[in-house]
Structure formats: C-alpha cells, structure tokens
Design a protein around this motif. Structure first.
Motif, PDB file in Angstrom:
ATOM      1  N   GLN A  87       0.759  -1.112  -0.087  1.00  0.00           N
ATOM      2  CA  GLN A  87       0.042   0.130  -0.054  1.00  0.00           C
ATOM      3  C   GLN A  87       0.907   1.279  -0.127  1.00  0.00           C
ATOM      4  O   GLN A  87       0.391   2.463  -0.428  1.00  0.00           O
ATOM      5  CB  GLN A  87      -0.842  -0.062   1.174  1.00  0.00           C
ATOM      6  N   VAL A  88       2.046   1.190   0.457  1.00  0.00           N
ATOM      7  CA  VAL A  88       2.709   2.416   0.450  1.00  0.00           C
ATOM      8  C   VAL A  88       3.974   2.336  -0.582  1.00  0.00           C
ATOM      9  O   VAL A  88       4.095   3.469  -1.581  1.00  0.00           O
ATOM     10  CB  VAL A  88       3.584   2.653   1.829  1.00  0.00           C
ATOM     11  N   THR A  89       4.831   1.444  -0.219  1.00  0.00           N
ATOM     12  CA  THR A  89       5.935   1.462  -1.341  1.00  0.00           C
ATOM     13  C   THR A  89       5.517   1.319  -2.583  1.00  0.00           C
ATOM     14  O   THR A  89       6.178   2.109  -3.644  1.00  0.00           O
ATOM     15  CB  THR A  89       6.884   0.124  -1.112  1.00  0.00           C
ATOM     16  N   PHE A  90       4.252   0.619  -3.003  1.00  0.00           N
ATOM     17  CA  PHE A  90       4.087   0.204  -4.457  1.00  0.00           C
ATOM     18  C   PHE A  90       2.488   0.870  -4.630  1.00  0.00           C
ATOM     19  O   PHE A  90       1.852   0.635  -5.505  1.00  0.00           O
ATOM     20  CB  PHE A  90       4.007  -1.234  -5.028  1.00  0.00           C
ATOM     21  N   GLN A  91       1.963   1.710  -3.607  1.00  0.00           N
ATOM     22  CA  GLN A  91       1.026   2.544  -3.710  1.00  0.00           C
ATOM     23  C   GLN A  91      -0.238   1.865  -4.352  1.00  0.00           C
ATOM     24  O   GLN A  91      -1.078   2.295  -5.123  1.00  0.00           O
ATOM     25  CB  GLN A  91       1.540   3.869  -4.545  1.00  0.00           C
ATOM     26  N   GLY A  92      -0.429   0.464  -3.743  1.00  0.00           N
ATOM     27  CA  GLY A  92      -1.673  -0.109  -4.027  1.00  0.00           C
ATOM     28  C   GLY A  92      -1.857  -0.865  -5.480  1.00  0.00           C
ATOM     29  O   GLY A  92      -2.905  -1.362  -5.661  1.00  0.00           O
ATOM     30  N   LYS A  93      -0.425  -0.827  -5.889  1.00  0.00           N
ATOM     31  CA  LYS A  93      -0.481  -1.557  -7.394  1.00  0.00           C
ATOM     32  C   LYS A  93      -0.017  -2.901  -7.215  1.00  0.00           C
ATOM     33  O   LYS A  93       1.141  -3.096  -6.717  1.00  0.00           O
ATOM     34  CB  LYS A  93       0.490  -0.933  -8.082  1.00  0.00           C
ATOM     35  N   ASP A  94      -1.007  -3.973  -7.431  1.00  0.00           N
ATOM     36  CA  ASP A  94      -0.482  -5.264  -7.094  1.00  0.00           C
ATOM     37  C   ASP A  94       0.203  -5.989  -8.350  1.00  0.00           C
ATOM     38  O   ASP A  94       0.264  -5.301  -9.509  1.00  0.00           O
ATOM     39  CB  ASP A  94      -1.849  -6.287  -7.073  1.00  0.00           C
ATOM     40  N   TRP A  95       0.972  -6.883  -8.124  1.00  0.00           N
ATOM     41  CA  TRP A  95       1.810  -7.487  -9.246  1.00  0.00           C
ATOM     42  C   TRP A  95       1.119  -8.285 -10.124  1.00  0.00           C
ATOM     43  O   TRP A  95       1.879  -8.628 -11.240  1.00  0.00           O
ATOM     44  CB  TRP A  95       3.047  -8.434  -8.245  1.00  0.00           C
ATOM     45  N   ARG A  96       0.101  -8.735  -9.855  1.00  0.00           N
ATOM     46  CA  ARG A  96      -0.841  -9.383 -11.056  1.00  0.00           C
ATOM     47  C   ARG A  96      -1.198  -8.532 -12.099  1.00  0.00           C
ATOM     48  O   ARG A  96      -1.005  -8.702 -13.206  1.00  0.00           O
ATOM     49  CB  ARG A  96      -2.103 -10.025 -10.417  1.00  0.00           C
ATOM     50  N   ASN A  97      -1.587  -7.154 -11.785  1.00  0.00           N
ATOM     51  CA  ASN A  97      -2.097  -6.367 -12.726  1.00  0.00           C
ATOM     52  C   ASN A  97      -1.043  -5.352 -13.272  1.00  0.00           C
ATOM     53  O   ASN A  97      -0.897  -4.518 -14.136  1.00  0.00           O
ATOM     54  CB  ASN A  97      -3.098  -5.595 -12.271  1.00  0.00           C
ATOM     55  N   ASN A  98       0.242  -5.557 -12.642  1.00  0.00           N
ATOM     56  CA  ASN A  98       1.440  -4.641 -12.937  1.00  0.00           C
ATOM     57  C   ASN A  98       2.733  -5.530 -12.921  1.00  0.00           C
ATOM     58  O   ASN A  98       3.558  -5.304 -12.073  1.00  0.00           O
ATOM     59  CB  ASN A  98       1.461  -3.472 -11.752  1.00  0.00           C
ATOM     60  N   ILE A  99       2.645  -6.132 -14.059  1.00  0.00           N
ATOM     61  CA  ILE A  99       3.669  -7.228 -14.195  1.00  0.00           C
ATOM     62  C   ILE A  99       5.016  -6.759 -14.131  1.00  0.00           C
ATOM     63  O   ILE A  99       6.130  -7.391 -13.661  1.00  0.00           O
ATOM     64  CB  ILE A  99       3.342  -7.985 -15.335  1.00  0.00           C
ATOM     65  N   GLU A 100       5.102  -5.527 -14.609  1.00  0.00           N
ATOM     66  CA  GLU A 100       6.563  -4.883 -14.982  1.00  0.00           C
ATOM     67  C   GLU A 100       7.063  -4.424 -13.310  1.00  0.00           C
ATOM     68  O   GLU A 100       8.058  -4.321 -13.215  1.00  0.00           O
ATOM     69  CB  GLU A 100       6.395  -3.512 -15.618  1.00  0.00           C
ATOM     70  N   THR A 145      15.083   4.255  11.290  1.00  0.00           N
ATOM     71  CA  THR A 145      14.626   3.121  10.561  1.00  0.00           C
ATOM     72  C   THR A 145      13.293   3.248   9.897  1.00  0.00           C
ATOM     73  O   THR A 145      12.955   2.659   8.595  1.00  0.00           O
ATOM     74  CB  THR A 145      14.248   2.030  11.585  1.00  0.00           C
ATOM     75  N   GLU A 146      12.571   3.877  10.482  1.00  0.00           N
ATOM     76  CA  GLU A 146      11.049   4.436   9.768  1.00  0.00           C
ATOM     77  C   GLU A 146      11.160   5.128   8.676  1.00  0.00           C
ATOM     78  O   GLU A 146      10.456   4.958   7.659  1.00  0.00           O
ATOM     79  CB  GLU A 146      10.193   5.013  10.854  1.00  0.00           C
ATOM     80  N   LYS A 147      12.044   6.016   8.433  1.00  0.00           N
ATOM     81  CA  LYS A 147      12.638   6.783   7.259  1.00  0.00           C
ATOM     82  C   LYS A 147      13.071   6.058   6.236  1.00  0.00           C
ATOM     83  O   LYS A 147      12.608   6.263   5.011  1.00  0.00           O
ATOM     84  CB  LYS A 147      13.402   8.000   7.720  1.00  0.00           C
ATOM     85  N   LEU A 148      13.592   4.825   6.361  1.00  0.00           N
ATOM     86  CA  LEU A 148      14.196   3.854   5.643  1.00  0.00           C
ATOM     87  C   LEU A 148      13.157   3.115   4.984  1.00  0.00           C
ATOM     88  O   LEU A 148      13.366   2.833   3.829  1.00  0.00           O
ATOM     89  CB  LEU A 148      15.221   2.985   6.224  1.00  0.00           C
ATOM     90  N   THR A 149      11.961   2.996   5.653  1.00  0.00           N
ATOM     91  CA  THR A 149      11.052   2.129   5.105  1.00  0.00           C
ATOM     92  C   THR A 149      10.266   2.844   4.114  1.00  0.00           C
ATOM     93  O   THR A 149       9.306   2.382   3.360  1.00  0.00           O
ATOM     94  CB  THR A 149      10.153   1.767   6.310  1.00  0.00           C
ATOM     95  N   LEU A 150      10.535   4.193   4.048  1.00  0.00           N
ATOM     96  CA  LEU A 150       9.794   5.125   3.159  1.00  0.00           C
ATOM     97  C   LEU A 150      10.455   5.311   1.850  1.00  0.00           C
ATOM     98  O   LEU A 150       9.851   6.187   1.190  1.00  0.00           O
ATOM     99  CB  LEU A 150       9.261   6.345   3.638  1.00  0.00           C
ATOM    100  N   LEU A 151      11.462   4.732   1.767  1.00  0.00           N
ATOM    101  CA  LEU A 151      12.219   4.978   0.712  1.00  0.00           C
ATOM    102  C   LEU A 151      11.641   4.247  -0.616  1.00  0.00           C
ATOM    103  O   LEU A 151      10.775   3.352  -0.450  1.00  0.00           O
ATOM    104  CB  LEU A 151      13.844   4.239   0.806  1.00  0.00           C
ATOM    105  N   SER A 152      12.159   4.861  -1.929  1.00  0.00           N
ATOM    106  CA  SER A 152      11.615   4.236  -3.177  1.00  0.00           C
ATOM    107  C   SER A 152      11.941   2.713  -3.330  1.00  0.00           C
ATOM    108  O   SER A 152      12.954   2.391  -2.631  1.00  0.00           O
ATOM    109  CB  SER A 152      12.161   4.978  -4.183  1.00  0.00           C
ATOM    110  N   PRO A 153      11.555   2.054  -4.195  1.00  0.00           N
ATOM    111  CA  PRO A 153      11.857   0.642  -4.383  1.00  0.00           C
ATOM    112  C   PRO A 153      13.157   0.680  -4.765  1.00  0.00           C
ATOM    113  O   PRO A 153      14.239  -0.452  -4.253  1.00  0.00           O
ATOM    114  CB  PRO A 153      10.755   0.130  -5.393  1.00  0.00           C
ATOM    115  N   GLY A 154      13.544   1.645  -5.680  1.00  0.00           N
ATOM    116  CA  GLY A 154      15.073   1.521  -6.182  1.00  0.00           C
ATOM    117  C   GLY A 154      16.157   1.611  -5.091  1.00  0.00           C
ATOM    118  O   GLY A 154      17.090   1.276  -4.723  1.00  0.00           O
TER     119      GLY A 154
END
Length: 265
Positions: A87-100, A145-154
């Motif tokens: 819900q946060v890192t990928f903003q609600g985009k699931d892996w089935r509908n967003n294969i990339e 540590t909490e700030k690290l959890t909010l980093l982008s996927p990359g």
C-alpha cells in the motif's frame, strides 16, 4: 493512520508492525522460497506464487495449513511488511495487474521485512523502564529506521541493511544488559526445550528457536524481544501467559481464554 507519516514518540506503538493480510497482495506467498520439509509440503522458488494462493490474494487452505503440511506458514510473521510494501511502497499496485513491477516488489519485500523486524525490537526496547538511560538514542534509531521504510523501491534495493542492522543490534544488546542487570538467565531457550511452568521474566528471546518448545504453564509476561512467530512455533496451553502484544496461536486451542482476558482487562 497514514503510513507516510513517521510516528511521533508519544503515539508510537507496534500496531503497524502486525500483519494485516487483507491489505497485502499475498507477498509472503509469492516472494519467499521454501523447500519441501516438515514445514512445507512442496518446493517453491522465490517469485513463484504458492499453488494455494487464490486470485483475491488469500490462502485457499488457511484454516487447514497444518493439516495440509504447511506448518511453516503458520509460524511466519512479516511484522506488517506485506501491507507496507503493497500500500505504501507500491501505492496499491498489485503484481498481477502490474507485471512490470512484480520482480522489484518481490525483491523489496524481504528488505522491508528486516527493517520492520528491527522496528519491532526497537519499539519494545523503548517501552521498557529499564532502558530509560538510552531512550533518546532508541527514539533516534526508530525514526531513522522508519524513514528508511519510506524509501523508493530502487533506494530500498540499494540499502545496506547489514550495516543498519549492526547499529540496531548494538542498542538491542544494551537493552538486554539493562533489563537483565543483577539477574542470571535460568533457562536456555532452544528448539524443543521443555519450559513447562518456567518463570521467564527478563528472559531475552531475540533469535531464539522455539520450534516445538513446550511453553505449557510458562509465564512469559516479563520477557523481552519475543515475537508472534516464535510463539506460533512453540507449544502451549491454557496456563501459558503471554505479553499483551502477542496472541495465542490457533493450534494451542486457547482462544476462549484469550477473549476472557481481554474482557476482564
């Protein structure tokens, strides 16, 4: 509560560090590998969906995992990682509908799990009176540590997790020293240990393997660094006393007792 907000010290709790499977895209059932064993009925590679995962991201045999040979699933704890990544890192985009995004999501999941596990231990350390002398540095470590959890996927995939864990471990070791000051550990907590009726106040369970350990009648209310996964892996009964942040596993058959405790508190 928004995950995008770093919790204030006054509002800090560990509720966001408990799994909410309804807000997750079944990530532990896909991202993590497992091998056929006493804990799993079959082999599965990381990034491959478990055959029991349904289209709605729920487990098709959730109520019968132990009977079907998936005991390992019942003792796993993600510390709230699933909903954070989904819900946060990928903003609600699931892996089935967003294969990339799938591979990146699966790679981020175990990294986030480590960060959330560290947050669990740090938050508990901050809640202890015995650690008053290091509360300031504990708060700083939690914020960092909490700030690290909010980093982008990359950014998360490039994070030096071992280095951060080393810094956190220093504080956790200090916490253990402060809590156990002037007391000697009376019990060795390892796999299959018989801890029937044991008084485990001040016992440090960090990293302890409690698989099949017998906790019947044991009092764990004053222990530290005990996780739900460890409790799920152990055996217990109606006389086992747990810290308030943990719940009785279904296979213990003591849910009625847990409900009574809550209603009387």
């Amino acid at each position: 509560m928004s995950y995008h907000t770093v919790l204030s010290h006054d509002d800090r709790c560990n509720e966001h560090l408990h799994a909410r499977c309804e807000d997750c895209f079944g990530l532990c059932c896909v991202a993590l590998p497992f091998a056929a064993s006493a804990d799993f009925a079959l082999n599965k590679n990381g990034g491959t969906p478990c055959p029991n995962l349904q289209s709605d991201f729920r487990c098709g045999i959730h109520q019968d995992l132990r009977q079907k040979g998936f005991k390992g699933c019942t003792v796993y704890e993600c510390f709230g990682t699933g909903q954070k990544v989904s819900q946060v890192t990928f903003q609600g985009k699931d892996w089935r509908n967003n294969i990339e995004l799938a591979n990146e999501m699966f790679n981020v999941f175990p990294i986030m799990q480590q960060l959330h596990e560290m947050l669990w231990y740090l938050t508990e350390a901050l809640s202890l009176k015995a650690t008053a002398s290091i509360h300031t540095v504990l708060r700083q470590a939690i914020d960092q540590t909490e700030k690290l959890t909010l980093l982008s996927p990359g950014e998360l995939t490039q994070l030096d997790v071992p280095a951060h864990r080393a810094e956190v471990n220093t504080l956790l070791l200090k916490t253990s020293e402060l809590v156990r000051a002037n007391s000697r550990p009376k019990h060795k907590t390892t796999r299959g240990t018989d801890l029937i009726g044991a008084k485990l106040r001040k016992a440090d369970f960090i990293g302890a393997d409690l698989r099949d350990a017998n906790l019947s009648g044991a009092d764990l209310t004053g222990s530290i660094f005990l996780t739900q996964a460890q409790i799920n892996a152990a055996k217990g009964d109606t006389e086992t006393k747990l810290p308030p942040s943990l719940t009785y596993p279904i296979h213990w058959g003591v849910q009625k007792k847990r409900k009574t405790q809550k209603s009387s508190s």
